[in-house]
Motif scaffolding. Structure first.
Motif, short mmCIF file in Angstrom:
data_model
loop_
_atom_site.label_atom_id
_atom_site.label_comp_id
_atom_site.label_asym_id
_atom_site.label_seq_id
_atom_site.Cartn_x
_atom_site.Cartn_y
_atom_site.Cartn_z
N LEU A 61 20.86 -7.88 26.01
CA LEU A 61 20.97 -8.75 27.23
C LEU A 61 22.51 -9.41 27.45
N ARG A 62 23.41 -8.69 26.67
CA ARG A 62 24.93 -9.03 26.88
C ARG A 62 25.36 -8.77 28.02
N GLY A 63 24.84 -7.37 28.56
CA GLY A 63 25.12 -6.58 29.75
C GLY A 63 24.67 -7.41 31.00
N PHE A 64 23.57 -8.33 30.78
CA PHE A 64 23.17 -9.01 32.21
C PHE A 64 23.60 -10.37 32.10
N ALA A 65 24.69 -10.96 31.34
CA ALA A 65 24.88 -12.12 31.27
C ALA A 65 25.27 -12.91 32.62
N ASP A 66 25.97 -12.08 33.41
CA ASP A 66 26.54 -12.55 34.70
C ASP A 66 25.57 -12.25 35.77
N ASN A 67 24.24 -11.70 35.51
CA ASN A 67 23.46 -11.18 36.51
C ASN A 67 21.93 -11.55 36.30
N GLU A 68 22.01 -12.88 36.93
CA GLU A 68 20.55 -13.45 36.98
C GLU A 68 19.49 -12.80 37.40
N VAL A 69 19.58 -11.97 38.53
CA VAL A 69 18.78 -11.02 39.41
C VAL A 69 17.93 -10.24 38.44
N MET A 70 19.01 -9.38 37.71
CA MET A 70 18.44 -8.33 36.76
C MET A 70 17.64 -8.77 35.32
N LEU A 71 18.49 -10.08 34.89
CA LEU A 71 17.58 -10.69 33.84
C LEU A 71 16.12 -11.08 34.24
N ASP A 72 15.71 -11.70 35.52
CA ASP A 72 14.74 -12.03 35.90
C ASP A 72 13.86 -10.90 36.13
N ARG A 73 14.37 -9.74 36.50
CA ARG A 73 13.68 -8.45 36.91
C ARG A 73 13.17 -8.02 35.39
N LEU A 74 13.89 -7.98 34.17
CA LEU A 74 13.69 -7.69 33.01
C LEU A 74 12.44 -8.43 32.52
N ALA A 76 10.55 -10.08 34.24
CA ALA A 76 9.28 -10.05 35.12
C ALA A 76 8.60 -8.71 34.75
N GLU A 77 9.34 -7.49 34.28
CA GLU A 77 8.71 -6.26 33.76
C GLU A 77 7.59 -6.65 32.51
N LEU A 176 7.90 0.64 33.91
CA LEU A 176 7.64 -0.32 35.19
C LEU A 176 8.85 -1.25 35.42
N GLY A 177 9.97 -1.03 35.03
CA GLY A 177 11.17 -1.86 35.27
C GLY A 177 11.71 -2.26 36.62
N LEU A 178 11.23 -1.26 37.59
CA LEU A 178 11.66 -1.52 39.06
C LEU A 178 10.61 -1.85 39.72
N ALA A 179 9.46 -2.31 39.08
CA ALA A 179 8.12 -2.70 39.94
C ALA A 179 8.10 -3.87 40.65
#
Length: 293
Positions: A61-74, A76-77, A176-179
């Motif tokens: 999750l370190r790579g997404f620290a500044d990316n709320e959208v990607m975190l939310d997507r993860l 959500a998957e 389904l990470g981009l579903a």
């Protein structure tokens, strides 16, 4: 919850040690990788309760620290996967976050033979009948996603995201990470996916679940030719230009069976002419196949 490191029993020299177990103590992870992507590593693991091998998916999750959208997507998957139950969709068993290592971990079913892309490369002599059976299972998985409430669009279907149990010929859709779940309009509005498999309307940011049918058609093309579509293009820009101009991949010229070619063409037709998964499952293309459910 924090995962703990397990030391192997020094008296048991033959036991394969777990390098990590989940907080419940049920799942143990081995060192060997089944696959890895930009954000995710997938390890071989074991479900001690059921006595079966599973896949331990680990996302830093370190790579997404500044990316709320990607975190939310993860997340959500993960929530999405938990709700899906279908023979042609990878089963999801459990998930947790490890705050110490800052990882999201989830346990899924493992397919013994890896991705359809790797499996097809390994087995070069496959009958049209077998390819039809694989195709029908992918369509059954898509039909399940597309008729789900709410409708689910995979958005990144390709042969590396479809998995095989080679001993039974069972095919399952994974990753389904981009579903996207969409409402009653069945319309979605963001550009993502694997360029070679992206339908032209995806680039216009106005599309429905029929983009998965387009991608499925190109999966079948890859299964038949063992060639990734649009290999002739050396950049995403060139793929984009061909796809949006309606230029088919050169690999289409290698499809010798007219019935297969015509079926692929139905799948990659323009959006208004493209059939649904349910319609394709009724296509004469599948006539005469014994049922493999």
């Amino acid at each position: 919850m924090v995962a703990c490191v397990v030391k192997s029993d020094p008296l048991d020299k033959d036991a394969e040690p777990f390098v990590e177990v989940d907080p419940t103590g049920r799942y143990g992870r081995y060192t060997d990788l089944l696959g890895s992507g930009a954000t995710k590593k997938v390890y071989r693991a074991f479900d001690q309760e059921e006595g079966i091998e599973v896949a331990w998916n680990q996302i830093k999750l370190r790579g997404f620290a500044d990316n709320e959208v990607m975190l939310d997507r993860l997340f959500a998957e993960v929530r999405l996967l938990r709700s899906l139950k279908n023979d042609n969709i990878i089963s999801f068993y459990n998930w947790w976050t490890d705050e110490k290592d800052n990882t999201l971990n989830f346990i899924t079913e493992v397919c013994t033979s890896g991705s359809l892309r790797d499996y097809r490369k390994k087995h070069r002599h496959v009958s049209i009948k077998a390819l039809k059976k694989w195709s029908r299972q992918i369509l059954r998985g898509l039909e399940y996603l597309h008729t789900h409430e709410p409708c689910i669009i995979h958005r990144d279907l390709n042969c590396s995201n479809v998995f095989m149990n080679g001993n039974s010929g069972q095919v399952k859709i994974g990753d389904l990470g981009l579903a996207a779940t969409v409402g009653k309009s069945h319309a979605a509005h963001s550009i993502l996916g694997t360029p070679e498999f992206m339908a032209p309307e995806l680039y216009d940011e106005d599309y429905t679940e029929l983009i998965d049918i387009y991608a499925f058609g190109l999966c079948l093309l890859e299964m038949v030719t063992m060639e990734i579509p649009y290999m002739e293009c050396d950049s995403i820009a060139k793929i984009y230009k061909k796809v949006t101009s309606g230029v088919k991949p050169l690999a289409m010229n290698k499809v010798k069976d007219p019935q297969v070619k015509s079926f692929i063409e139905k799948c990659i037709a323009k959006q208004s002419d493209r059939p649904s998964a349910s319609q394709l499952l009724q296509d004469p293309f599948f006539d005469g196949l014994d049922d493999d459910q």
